[in-house]
Motif scaffolding. Sequence first.
Motif, short mmCIF file in Angstrom:
data_model
loop_
_atom_site.label_atom_id
_atom_site.label_comp_id
_atom_site.label_asym_id
_atom_site.label_seq_id
_atom_site.Cartn_x
_atom_site.Cartn_y
_atom_site.Cartn_z
N MET A 1 38.49 47.12 62.60
CA MET A 1 37.48 48.09 62.22
C MET A 1 37.06 48.96 63.40
N LEU A 2 36.85 48.29 64.55
CA LEU A 2 36.48 49.02 65.76
C LEU A 2 37.58 50.00 66.15
N SER A 3 38.85 49.54 66.03
CA SER A 3 39.97 50.41 66.36
C SER A 3 40.00 51.62 65.44
N SER A 4 39.70 51.39 64.15
CA SER A 4 39.69 52.49 63.18
C SER A 4 38.59 53.49 63.52
N ARG A 5 37.40 52.98 63.89
CA ARG A 5 36.29 53.89 64.22
C ARG A 5 36.60 54.69 65.48
N SER A 6 37.13 54.02 66.48
CA SER A 6 37.46 54.75 67.71
C SER A 6 38.57 55.75 67.44
N GLY A 7 39.52 55.38 66.59
CA GLY A 7 40.59 56.30 66.23
C GLY A 7 40.06 57.54 65.54
N LEU A 8 39.10 57.34 64.64
CA LEU A 8 38.50 58.48 63.95
C LEU A 8 37.76 59.37 64.93
N ALA A 9 37.03 58.75 65.88
CA ALA A 9 36.32 59.54 66.89
C ALA A 9 37.30 60.35 67.74
N PHE A 10 38.40 59.71 68.17
CA PHE A 10 39.41 60.42 68.96
C PHE A 10 40.02 61.57 68.16
N ALA A 11 40.34 61.30 66.88
CA ALA A 11 40.95 62.34 66.05
C ALA A 11 40.00 63.52 65.85
N LEU A 12 38.72 63.23 65.71
CA LEU A 12 37.74 64.30 65.54
C LEU A 12 37.61 65.14 66.81
N ILE A 13 37.61 64.47 67.96
CA ILE A 13 37.56 65.21 69.24
C ILE A 13 38.78 66.11 69.36
N SER A 14 39.93 65.58 68.97
CA SER A 14 41.16 66.38 69.03
C SER A 14 41.08 67.57 68.10
N ALA A 15 40.56 67.36 66.87
CA ALA A 15 40.46 68.46 65.91
C ALA A 15 39.52 69.56 66.43
N VAL A 16 38.39 69.15 67.00
CA VAL A 16 37.45 70.12 67.57
C VAL A 16 38.11 70.89 68.71
N SER A 17 38.84 70.19 69.56
CA SER A 17 39.50 70.82 70.71
C SER A 17 40.57 71.80 70.27
N PHE A 18 41.41 71.37 69.31
CA PHE A 18 42.44 72.28 68.79
C PHE A 18 41.78 73.47 68.09
N GLY A 19 40.69 73.21 67.33
CA GLY A 19 40.03 74.27 66.61
C GLY A 19 39.45 75.34 67.51
N MET A 20 39.04 74.97 68.72
CA MET A 20 38.47 75.94 69.64
C MET A 20 39.52 76.83 70.29
N SER A 21 40.79 76.44 70.18
CA SER A 21 41.85 77.19 70.86
C SER A 21 41.95 78.62 70.34
N GLY A 22 41.83 78.80 69.00
CA GLY A 22 41.97 80.14 68.44
C GLY A 22 40.93 81.12 68.95
N PRO A 23 39.63 80.81 68.82
CA PRO A 23 38.61 81.73 69.31
C PRO A 23 38.70 82.01 70.81
N ILE A 24 39.01 80.97 71.61
CA ILE A 24 39.13 81.20 73.06
C ILE A 24 40.34 82.08 73.35
N ALA A 25 41.45 81.78 72.66
CA ALA A 25 42.66 82.59 72.85
C ALA A 25 42.43 84.03 72.39
N LYS A 26 41.62 84.22 71.35
CA LYS A 26 41.34 85.58 70.87
C LYS A 26 40.60 86.38 71.94
N GLY A 27 39.74 85.70 72.70
CA GLY A 27 39.10 86.39 73.80
C GLY A 27 40.12 86.94 74.78
N LEU A 28 41.18 86.17 75.03
CA LEU A 28 42.24 86.63 75.93
C LEU A 28 43.07 87.74 75.29
N THR A 29 43.40 87.59 73.99
CA THR A 29 44.22 88.62 73.34
C THR A 29 43.45 89.93 73.22
N ASP A 30 42.14 89.86 73.00
CA ASP A 30 41.33 91.08 72.97
C ASP A 30 41.30 91.77 74.33
#
Length: 314
Positions: A1-30
């Motif tokens: 259970m602990l492994s599952s919770r930590s896995g979910l936390a890691f996956a969420l951090i990854s999703a947030v990090s990947f999700g931020m790539s587009g807006p930051i990259a758009k600043g560069l493309t602009d």
Amino acid sequence: MLSSRSGLAFALISAVSFGMSGPIAKGLTDAGWSPESAVLARIVGGALLLVPIVLLVRRRALTAIRRAPAVVVTYGVIAVAGAQVCYFNAIQHLSVGVALMLEYLGPVLVIGWLWATTRRRPHPTTLIGVALAFGGALVVLDVFEGAVLDPIGVAWGLGAAVCLAFYFVISARQDDAVDPLVLSAGGLVVGSVVVAVAGAVGVVPLHASTTDVSLGGHVAPWWVAAAILAAVSGVLAYVFGIMGTRRLGASTASVVALLEVVCAVLSAWWLLGQTVSLTQIAGGAAILAGAAVVQSRRSVPPSPELVPVASTMA
């Protein structure tokens, strides 16, 4: 259970990090960068940040590269570089929403792959969660607004989906598993070489600018935006993505990763001032519900993500 919770936390951090790539990259493309140059800055910068860390704290883990060099190379070529090259070629022929929709068929391909290789069909709960999450992603991306399906763009988009599915399958490997830091660093190095070569031969356009970048209402030097992109969407996204996938499994992690779409929209609102519609909020809620449904299946004993095919097949 602990492994599952930590896995979910890691996956969420990854999703947030990947999700931020587009807006930051758009600043560069602009500011005059090509999207592919922003990608190259992200993975090259990520490699430059991560390799010294690996040498300092995971030097012994580097022996895994000698044991499984093909894993690191294929991860870099397909999961890091392949997904980027396919996606950015797709958006040359399709809208961004449609291209992302095709790429996010990756979770469906993951479940299909696991079904084919384990001879176990997905549990109905898993399928319901995937349908909810994918449907929510379609709403958030607004893919049906003036969508045009160019065959070449569709082919590139499906290629991106295959690369994304590979990312989750290889990240979930437990046998001969390469340390997440080592796999991320090695993959970013290999991916950097592949994207640079693709740019050199004209497969993707590479051009950049030293113009200042606007992010979140503030103006910053280009290298600050590039460094943030590399640290957040290069290092954190890949390292935590691998750690989360190994704890959750490929199919569950791939569905949770659809939250990247929600994170991208919220990041665009925060960093770029773009509006968020009620429809997009509803789509985001559907993605959250779908991810929760799939995750809840893991907490119900015996919690298999896949159930055996009827015994009449024996």
